[in-house]
Design an enzyme around this catalytic site. Structure first.
Site, PDB file in Angstrom:
ATOM      1  N   VAL A   1       0.841  -1.198   0.000  1.00 58.93           N
ATOM      2  CA  VAL A   1       0.000   0.000   0.000  1.00 58.93           C
ATOM      3  C   VAL A   1       0.878   1.252   0.000  1.00 58.93           C
ATOM      4  CG1 VAL A   1      -1.818   1.268   1.191  1.00 58.93           C
ATOM      5  CG2 VAL A   1      -1.822  -1.245   1.210  1.00 58.93           C
ATOM      6  N   LYS A   2       0.700   2.073  -1.015  1.00 56.59           N
ATOM      7  CA  LYS A   2       1.493   3.295  -1.132  1.00 56.59           C
ATOM      8  C   LYS A   2       0.747   4.450  -0.469  1.00 56.59           C
ATOM      9  CE  LYS A   2       3.416   4.205  -5.197  1.00 56.59           C
ATOM     10  NZ  LYS A   2       3.624   4.815  -6.542  1.00 56.59           N
ATOM     11  N   VAL A   3       1.440   5.122   0.459  1.00 63.17           N
ATOM     12  CA  VAL A   3       0.829   6.163   1.293  1.00 63.17           C
ATOM     13  C   VAL A   3       1.714   7.411   1.269  1.00 63.17           C
ATOM     14  CG1 VAL A   3       0.020   6.740   3.616  1.00 63.17           C
ATOM     15  CG2 VAL A   3      -0.097   4.367   2.814  1.00 63.17           C
TER      16      VAL A   3
END
Length: 218
Positions: free
Chosen positions: A86-88
């Site tokens: 998950v890219k945050v």
């Protein structure tokens, strides 16, 4: 050093995978839009298709900017496939979300990093990857490669497990410089990766070998 390809284009991902050196994929809403992929269901299905092509991690970016919705989106993305990371973004809510995901065993890529301080917070929150943007720093007359080197040094000093994923790669030279700076990963369009194959002496040498072969074998 791992090689990720930064695209949502399936043909390019397949070409990179066939080359035998691809370790993963990063993508984002802009790259999805570039390929004409719109709507949540289509985007989620596209992520799953990418995971079926490659063997390594696939970074999928949350759209939300607030903590609650980052968490909701991230959990949906993580449930798509075991390869999803998950890219945050590196914001206050982003750091809180990364810590939440870390506690839940969900891997993360902290993106839009432009300083050592941001990289430090990402590592303390437990990010799996941190993505300093090399090219965008170069665009404002700063030194993107130097930032990569500084983060690598800091992580080594403190023993953080977070991997340095150099992003916003614009050229083959960027890839070489990131390797020399100790980056764990680079993510790049296909063309700079293919550029590593090129050298005029290789071309001229091959041409001479073939010419000599023809002289001997007709």
């Amino acid at each position: 050093m791992k090689f990720f390809i930064d695209t949502a284009n399936l043909a390019q991902i397949k070409e990179a995978q066939a080359l035998g050196v691809l370790d993963g994929v990063t993508t984002n809403p802009s790259l999805m839009a570039k390929e004409g992929i719109k709507g949540q269901e289509n985007i989620l299905n596209h992520y799953k298709t990418i995971c079926e092509i490659v063997d390594g991690d696939v970074s999928a970016e949350v759209i939300a900017t607030d903590y609650e919705n980052m968490v909701k989106e991230g959990e949906i993305l993580a449930a798509l496939h075991p390869q999803i990371v998950v890219k945050v973004p590196i914001t206050k809510d982003g750091i809180k979300a990364i810590k939440y995901f870390t506690n839940k065993g969900i891997r993360t890529n902290c993106t839009l990093v432009f300083s050592v301080g941001q990289a430090l917070l990402a590592a303390k929150a437990g990010a799996s990857y941190v993505s300093p943007f090399v090219g965008r720093l170069d665009d404002i007359a700063s030194d993107g490669i130097e930032l990569v080197a500084q983060i690598v040094e800091m992580y080594g000093f403190y023993g953080y497990d977070t991997e340095v994923l150099a992003a916003s790669i614009r050229s083959t030279q960027h890839i070489i410089q990131c390797a020399q700076a100790g980056a764990d990963v680079i993510t790049s369009p296909l063309e700079p990766i293919l550029g590593l194959l090129k050298h005029p002496l290789t071309d001229s040498g091959l041409e001479k070998f073939l010419a000599d072969y023809k002289k001997v074998n007709g």
